[in-house]
Write a protein that holds these residues in place. Structure first.
Motif, short mmCIF file in Angstrom:
data_model
loop_
_atom_site.label_atom_id
_atom_site.label_comp_id
_atom_site.label_asym_id
_atom_site.label_seq_id
_atom_site.Cartn_x
_atom_site.Cartn_y
_atom_site.Cartn_z
N LYS A 32 -4.06 -3.94 16.86
CA LYS A 32 -5.04 -5.02 17.01
C LYS A 32 -6.25 -4.66 17.86
CE LYS A 32 -3.48 -9.23 17.48
NZ LYS A 32 -2.74 -10.38 18.05
N VAL A 33 -6.08 -3.76 18.83
CA VAL A 33 -7.13 -3.50 19.82
C VAL A 33 -7.78 -2.14 19.58
CG1 VAL A 33 -7.58 -3.38 22.30
CG2 VAL A 33 -5.76 -4.84 21.46
N GLU A 34 -9.09 -2.11 19.68
CA GLU A 34 -9.83 -0.86 19.48
C GLU A 34 -9.93 -0.13 20.82
OE1 GLU A 34 -13.51 -1.93 17.58
OE2 GLU A 34 -12.54 -1.99 15.63
N THR A 35 -8.91 0.67 21.10
CA THR A 35 -8.88 1.37 22.39
C THR A 35 -9.37 2.80 22.30
OG1 THR A 35 -6.58 1.96 21.99
CG2 THR A 35 -6.97 0.00 23.30
N ALA A 36 -9.34 3.41 21.14
CA ALA A 36 -9.78 4.79 20.99
C ALA A 36 -11.30 4.86 21.10
CB ALA A 36 -9.32 5.36 19.66
N VAL A 37 -11.79 5.97 21.64
CA VAL A 37 -13.23 6.16 21.83
C VAL A 37 -13.66 7.44 21.11
CG1 VAL A 37 -15.05 6.54 23.52
CG2 VAL A 37 -13.16 5.05 24.08
N GLN A 38 -14.76 7.33 20.39
CA GLN A 38 -15.36 8.51 19.76
C GLN A 38 -16.71 8.72 20.44
OE1 GLN A 38 -16.36 8.52 15.50
NE2 GLN A 38 -14.60 9.87 15.30
N LEU A 39 -16.79 9.77 21.25
CA LEU A 39 -18.01 10.07 22.01
C LEU A 39 -18.82 11.09 21.22
CD1 LEU A 39 -19.48 9.74 24.79
CD2 LEU A 39 -18.24 11.76 25.50
N ARG A 40 -20.10 10.79 21.00
CA ARG A 40 -20.98 11.69 20.26
C ARG A 40 -22.10 12.16 21.18
NH1 ARG A 40 -20.62 11.56 14.68
NH2 ARG A 40 -18.96 10.21 13.94
N PHE A 41 -22.32 13.48 21.19
CA PHE A 41 -23.38 14.07 22.00
C PHE A 41 -24.15 15.05 21.12
CE2 PHE A 41 -24.57 17.64 24.91
CZ PHE A 41 -25.62 16.98 25.53
N ASP A 42 -25.44 14.80 20.97
CA ASP A 42 -26.29 15.64 20.11
C ASP A 42 -26.69 16.89 20.88
OD1 ASP A 42 -27.89 16.70 18.18
OD2 ASP A 42 -29.11 14.89 17.91
N VAL A 43 -25.93 17.95 20.68
CA VAL A 43 -26.16 19.21 21.39
C VAL A 43 -27.47 19.84 20.94
CG1 VAL A 43 -25.24 21.52 21.82
CG2 VAL A 43 -23.68 19.58 21.59
N ALA A 44 -27.73 19.82 19.64
CA ALA A 44 -28.91 20.49 19.09
C ALA A 44 -30.21 19.87 19.58
CB ALA A 44 -28.85 20.47 17.56
N GLN A 45 -30.24 18.56 19.83
CA GLN A 45 -31.47 17.87 20.20
C GLN A 45 -31.56 17.54 21.69
OE1 GLN A 45 -33.87 17.52 17.91
NE2 GLN A 45 -32.49 18.57 16.52
N SER A 46 -30.58 17.90 22.48
CA SER A 46 -30.58 17.54 23.90
C SER A 46 -31.66 18.30 24.66
CB SER A 46 -29.22 17.82 24.52
OG SER A 46 -29.25 17.54 25.90
N PRO A 47 -32.58 17.59 25.33
CA PRO A 47 -33.63 18.28 26.09
C PRO A 47 -33.14 18.81 27.43
CG PRO A 47 -33.89 15.92 26.29
CD PRO A 47 -32.74 16.15 25.35
N ASN A 48 -31.95 18.40 27.87
CA ASN A 48 -31.46 18.77 29.19
C ASN A 48 -30.61 20.04 29.21
OD1 ASN A 48 -32.66 16.48 30.39
ND2 ASN A 48 -30.97 15.23 29.63
N LEU A 49 -30.35 20.62 28.04
CA LEU A 49 -29.53 21.83 28.00
C LEU A 49 -30.40 23.06 27.81
CD1 LEU A 49 -26.51 20.82 25.70
CD2 LEU A 49 -26.54 21.04 28.17
N PRO A 50 -30.23 24.09 28.65
CA PRO A 50 -30.92 25.36 28.40
C PRO A 50 -30.43 25.99 27.10
CG PRO A 50 -30.00 25.28 30.63
CD PRO A 50 -29.47 24.10 29.88
N GLU A 51 -31.25 26.77 26.46
CA GLU A 51 -30.93 27.34 25.15
C GLU A 51 -29.64 28.17 25.15
OE1 GLU A 51 -31.06 27.45 21.29
OE2 GLU A 51 -32.51 26.33 22.49
N PRO A 52 -29.40 29.06 26.14
CA PRO A 52 -28.14 29.83 26.11
C PRO A 52 -26.90 28.93 26.22
CG PRO A 52 -29.62 30.70 27.80
CD PRO A 52 -30.27 29.49 27.23
N VAL A 53 -26.99 27.87 27.04
CA VAL A 53 -25.87 26.95 27.20
C VAL A 53 -25.64 26.19 25.90
CG1 VAL A 53 -25.04 24.91 28.46
CG2 VAL A 53 -26.25 26.72 29.68
N ARG A 54 -26.72 25.80 25.24
CA ARG A 54 -26.64 25.08 23.96
C ARG A 54 -25.91 25.94 22.93
NH1 ARG A 54 -30.66 21.48 22.70
NH2 ARG A 54 -31.92 22.61 24.19
#
Length: 140
Positions: A32-54
């Motif tokens: 009955k309860v929606e307890t699961a979480v699907q977290l999405r993070f756009d790695v390709a478009q993130s401005p805060n990640l340096p290119e080697p880390v990406r």
């Protein structure tokens, strides 16, 4: 802002969360309860990640990364939605921290020095002498 490392921080707006019903056993609560979480993070478009880390993060993500470069983390271990949200964020931050560590430089093969070769051969000769002395005495 979410502080990942001393140099990397993520903006809250970069994370998208969707809530869904968890799979598996659990009875009425899980049905009955929606307890699961699907977290999405756009790695390709993130401005805060340096290119080697990406690049390393995309490689580390493996099958959890979509063709568009979105990292999807599903958390359903816990009974409550809030605890699953925390779990998904912790797993994302751990993955980014792992990607932030640069790989060690490749090993450059070296040759043994002349001194080490001589010491090795002298050691082998001494060991051979010891073994030879254990044999039967030679008749004169």
């Amino acid at each position: 802002m979410i502080q990942v490392t001393s140099r990397i921080s993520l903006d809250e707006s970069e994370l998208r969360e969707e809530f869904l019903r968890a799979s598996g056993a659990g009875g009425q609560n899980i049905q009955k309860v929606e307890t699961a979480v699907q977290l999405r993070f756009d790695v390709a478009q993130s401005p805060n990640l340096p290119e080697p880390v990406r690049e390393r993060l995309l490689r580390l993500g493996g099958r959890r990364v979509t063709k568009e470069g979105v990292l999807v983390i599903t958390a359903q271990r816990h009974r409550t939605q809030e605890r699953n949200r925390e779990d998904a964020r912790e797993r994302l931050l751990a993955l980014i921290r792992e990607a932030a560590i640069p790989p060690p430089p490749p090993r450059r093969p070296t040759r043994p020095t002349l001194g080490s070769k001589v010491r090795r051969l002298e050691g082998k000769a001494k060991r051979g002498d010891v073994k030879r002395m254990r044999g039967k005495p030679v008749a004169d």
